[in-house]
Design a protein around this motif. Sequence first.
Motif, PDB file in Angstrom:
ATOM      1  N   SER A 179      -3.241  -0.248   5.281  1.00 48.42           N
ATOM      2  CA  SER A 179      -1.945  -0.800   5.660  1.00 48.42           C
ATOM      3  C   SER A 179      -1.929  -1.175   7.143  1.00 48.42           C
ATOM      4  CB  SER A 179      -0.829   0.210   5.358  1.00 48.42           C
ATOM      5  OG  SER A 179       0.437  -0.333   5.692  1.00 48.42           O
TER       6      SER A 179
ATOM      7  N   PHE B  88      -4.831   4.648   2.052  1.00 45.62           N
ATOM      8  CA  PHE B  88      -3.766   3.651   1.867  1.00 45.62           C
ATOM      9  C   PHE B  88      -3.210   3.267   3.242  1.00 45.62           C
ATOM     10  CE2 PHE B  88      -0.940   7.096   2.783  1.00 45.62           C
ATOM     11  CZ  PHE B  88       0.203   6.484   3.271  1.00 45.62           C
TER      12      PHE B  88
ATOM     13  N   ARG C 220       0.809  -1.212   0.000  1.00 47.76           N
ATOM     14  CA  ARG C 220       0.000   0.000   0.000  1.00 47.76           C
ATOM     15  C   ARG C 220       0.848   1.270   0.000  1.00 47.76           C
ATOM     16  NH1 ARG C 220      -4.276  -0.363  -2.689  1.00 47.76           N
ATOM     17  NH2 ARG C 220      -5.884  -1.762  -1.872  1.00 47.76           N
TER      18      ARG C 220
END
Length: 269
Positions: A184, A180, A137
């Motif tokens: 993650s 993102f 990511r």
Amino acid sequence: MEQDIQPLNPIAIEIGPFAVHWYGIIIGLGIALALYIAMREGNKHRLDKETFPDLLIWAIPISIICARIYYVIFQWDYYSQNPGHIIKVWEGGIAIHGALIGAVATAIVFSKFKGISFWKIADIAAPSIILGQAIGRWGNFMNQEAYGGEVSRAFLENMHLPEFIINQMYIQGAYYHPTFLYESIWNIIGFVLLILLRKVNLHRGELFLSYVIFYSIGRFFVEGMRMDSLMLTSGLKMAQVISLVLIVGAVILWVYRRKAGLAKARYDE
């Protein structure tokens, strides 16, 4: 202040016409670490040390191709007009669900060819897969993709994020949710959870199914925040639909395998 913010350079190394993108480097690091962890666990379970390297020789290219095809299909309006961009995987634009489809299909064929239980391989690899996704990511981060709705700089500062993340979330004149990062972190939590579940000694296949369920739950909610999702229809995000299908499918498969006596072996056997 915002006028002075410049995005991080997505290119790590450039030599003449050749460029190495951070996206590819980060994805590669994720794969390398995942392979290392899977090989160590595989060794504990008396798998040949070449099992996972041999599997990855096939799984990596097939997964990348499937991930790209998946992405291009749902962005066909753009790629039909720019066919030369279809092969530019290094610029981003691969779908993890496409990659997982390719990886699982490859692993099924590989396990049959090698005479190894697919579920055994999948269980051993599950923590590695979700950790690799957590690292991957950050490739999206370098490309300023996989971001959520618009927020203020103050909102990001109140999250106590490092300034380099805040600045990278400044895209085309506005700040956005670092989705993102949310995914993650969710995946790192999933990695820890799966490592702990190894000690529970679940029935064979259930560690992998736990990964599918956990990852899909997080992906469903994070995807709901994203602004750059692949769409099934104007109102349905493809990743959310796939996540729901995977959650329901994994639960049904879990119950079915138990009731049908297909999951008698346990993880540590």
